[in-house]
Enzyme design. Structure first.
Site, mmCIF file in Angstrom:
data_model
loop_
_atom_site.group_PDB
_atom_site.id
_atom_site.type_symbol
_atom_site.label_atom_id
_atom_site.label_comp_id
_atom_site.label_asym_id
_atom_site.label_seq_id
_atom_site.Cartn_x
_atom_site.Cartn_y
_atom_site.Cartn_z
ATOM 1 N N SER A 289 -10.036 -1.236 7.236
ATOM 2 C CA SER A 289 -9.347 -0.981 5.975
ATOM 3 C C SER A 289 -8.648 -2.192 5.380
ATOM 4 O O SER A 289 -8.173 -2.141 4.252
ATOM 5 C CB SER A 289 -8.352 0.170 6.136
ATOM 6 O OG SER A 289 -9.029 1.393 6.267
ATOM 7 N N SER B 32 -9.642 1.320 3.355
ATOM 8 C CA SER B 32 -8.826 2.147 2.487
ATOM 9 C C SER B 32 -7.788 1.373 1.679
ATOM 10 O O SER B 32 -7.178 1.913 0.754
ATOM 11 C CB SER B 32 -8.113 3.225 3.312
ATOM 12 O OG SER B 32 -7.195 2.641 4.230
ATOM 13 N N LYS C 158 0.827 -1.207 0.000
ATOM 14 C CA LYS C 158 0.000 0.000 0.000
ATOM 15 C C LYS C 158 0.863 1.259 0.000
ATOM 16 O O LYS C 158 1.907 1.316 0.657
ATOM 17 C CB LYS C 158 -0.900 -0.049 1.232
ATOM 18 C CG LYS C 158 -2.017 0.990 1.299
ATOM 19 C CD LYS C 158 -2.868 0.710 2.535
ATOM 20 C CE LYS C 158 -3.976 1.721 2.738
ATOM 21 N NZ LYS C 158 -4.779 1.405 3.951
#
Length: 536
Positions: free
Chosen positions: A226, A202, A121
């Site tokens: 997330s 997310s 990420k």
């Protein structure tokens, strides 16, 4: 509940797709097809263990596997359905793979992740040629001086850092009206199952990339949902570890109380293999929960198809009758667990997260403190939250075309971590762990469970996410306890996940339970990249 929804109720990209140069004929992605042997013609759905076996036998190399995934990113992420899951590729990926192949040939094997391509990420520092931006145009050019601790561990384990994934900008902590998977730097990530549906967030790109076979495994981060929510809506496995098991050093923070990194895989085994490569004691990151027994180095040894036998699983009773499609999936899952020897107990554990706005307040206090500290030590041009707010206002048409920065502004207005308001919020949050421990003890439970999410909503850049309910993982996020989310089935081609929650540092027990359920259910189905619901 999604964090943005909770807060609301309580209170491509500037980086290009790197073409890899070769001397011979190339595909549009720059990959030399001659480097893709017949064995690498289709690695879709192939497990980490299977990839290792093929490398060990000489049938495949890390270069061939890495080339395959680069090719897939070109076909599916930048062309075709244009998933937009990958925000930046590592231009050194193939050279890293080559070096690892040489090590293998020389007899050196680093472990289960040796030569395996991993996406991470874009809020996790890498000291290479890639940027770390949290998806924000404000951080373009931020190239870290040193790897995040978890990246250091991955490199030591022999993983090939393939690139970075898109995310909800600032890990969904800029606005209450954010669209999951949208960032000003990376644009909107799409759900590979139904392309006009949300991938959740997310860790949107990490979940979508694993689902679409753009990598073997991926790393995401979670503060509240997330990892779990993208795992659910992208039909993959996500492990949210105990806060303290995986270091947060070098990760752009929201909350020191709740943040953690965690693995995504297409199977429990793959996620467990990656988790083992991520852990390690980091003196620079004091753990919220301290392990009282030695932490395992290898979590794949807990993959036990008989692990459900005799286990007491508490299911949240308020989630048994909500949506007929998901009700049916949950009933089937509970029946399968019973048949495998589990005892199902109806309980009420979601009430533990009723905190009268304490989580919202805590996250805003800790975000201000944490992001100011991160920026002040980073190579980013902007050094404070105040500076981020000013940058976004000055570049509003590019940075805030759909939603604004209310969470930035309310966080900036908070005091420091010595304030009474912060201490009161922290006290309420830390009490959740006590409440959950009591629930486990009183009902003699080995795990809690419930639907992770409802089916995915349509992407809506104007109004933001439309939460479709459930969020069984929430108390684990707030308490800092572990959770595992894996496929429970599909509703109209849209995946829905089942979350299992455990006590602090009981990843071994949860992995066994999740694996046993996975083996009797076999719910993972590869995506078909359908344009919209009802259109095949």
């Amino acid at each position: 509940m999604k964090r943005s929804t909770f807060i609301r109720l309580s209170s491509l990209a500037s980086s290009s797709f790197f073409a890899i140069p070769f001397a011979h004929s190339k595909s549009k992605t720059g990959i030399n097809r001659a480097y893709l042997p017949e064995a690498a013609a289709d690695l879709s759905e192939m497990s980490v263990a299977s990839l290792q076996k093929k490398m060990q036998s000489g049938e495949l190399t890390s270069r061939a596997i890495t080339s395959y995934y680069l090719e897939q990113i070109g076909k599916l992420d930048k062309q075709g359905p244009k998933l937009n899951a990958v925000i930046e590729l590592n231009p050194d990926a193939l050279s890293i793979a080559d070096a690892l192949d040489k090590e293998r040939k020389a007899g050196k094997m680093r472990g289960a992740m040796h030569g395996i391509p991993v996406l991470i990420k874009d809020n996790i520092d890498t000291a290479d040629k890639m940027q770390t931006t949290a998806g924000s145009l404000a951080l373009v050019g931020n190239i870290a001086s040193q790897d995040a601790f978890v990246v250091k561990k991955l490199r030591e384990a022999g993983a090939v850092i393939l690139g970075k994934t898109n995310l909800t900008e600032w890990a969904n902590f800029r606005s209450t009206r954010a669209s999951s998977g949208w960032s000003s730097r990376g644009g909107q990530t799409r759900n590979p199952y139904i392309l006009d549906r949300s991938p959740c967030g997310s860790s949107s790109g990490s979940g979508a990339a694993v689902a679409a076979n753009l990598c073997a495994v991926a790393v995401g981060t979670e503060t509240n949902g997330s990892i779990a929510c993208p795992a659910s809506m992208n039909g993959v496995v996500g492990i949210k570890p105990t806060v303290g098991l995986v270091s947060r050093s070098g990760i752009i923070p929201i909350s020191k109380t709740q943040d953690t990194a965690g693995p995504f895989g297409r199977t429990v085994a793959d996620a467990a293999a990656l988790l083992g490569a991520m852990i390690g004691n980091d003196p620079a990151d004091p753990a919220r929960h301290v392990a009282t027994t030695p932490v395992p180095a290898d979590y794949t040894k807990f993959l036990d198809s008989g692990a459900l036998k005799g286990k007491r699983i508490g299911v949240e009773k308020s989630m048994l009758k909500v949506h007929e499609g998901i009700d049916s999936l949950l009933a089937k899952a509970l029946s399968q667990m019973k048949d495998a020897g589990a005892v199902i107990v109806e309980v009420e554990y979601m009430k533990t997260q009723s905190l009268d706005g304490a989580e919202s307040a805590l996250l805003q206090f800790e975000f201000k403190d944490g992001v100011n500290n991160y920026l002040s030590h980073s190579n980013a041009k902007i050094k404070s939250l105040e500076g981020l707010i000013a940058f976004n206002k000055a570049n509003e048409s590019k940075t805030m075309p759909y939603f604004k920065q209310e969470l930035f502004e309310t966080s900036q207005a908070k005091g420091d971590l010595n304030s009474e308001a912060y201490r009161n919020a922290l006290k309420k949050i830390t009490g959740v762990a006590d409440s959950l421990n009591k629930k486990f003890e009183d009902d003699k439970l080995d795990a809690l469970c419930g639907p992770a999410t409802g089916a995915s909503w349509c992407i809506d850049l104007v109004n933001g996410d439309f939460w479709t309910g459930y969020g069984a993982y929430g108390p684990a996020a707030i308490s800092g306890f572990p959770s595992i989310t894996l496929p429970m089935g599909n509703v109209d081609e849209l995946p829905v996940g089942l979350s299992f929650l455990g006590k602090a540092y009981d990843e071994p027990g949860l992995i066994g339970i999740a694996y046993a359920y996975e083996q009797v259910s076999k719910n993972r189905v590869a995506p078909k990249f359908i344009e919209t619901v009802g259109k095949k």
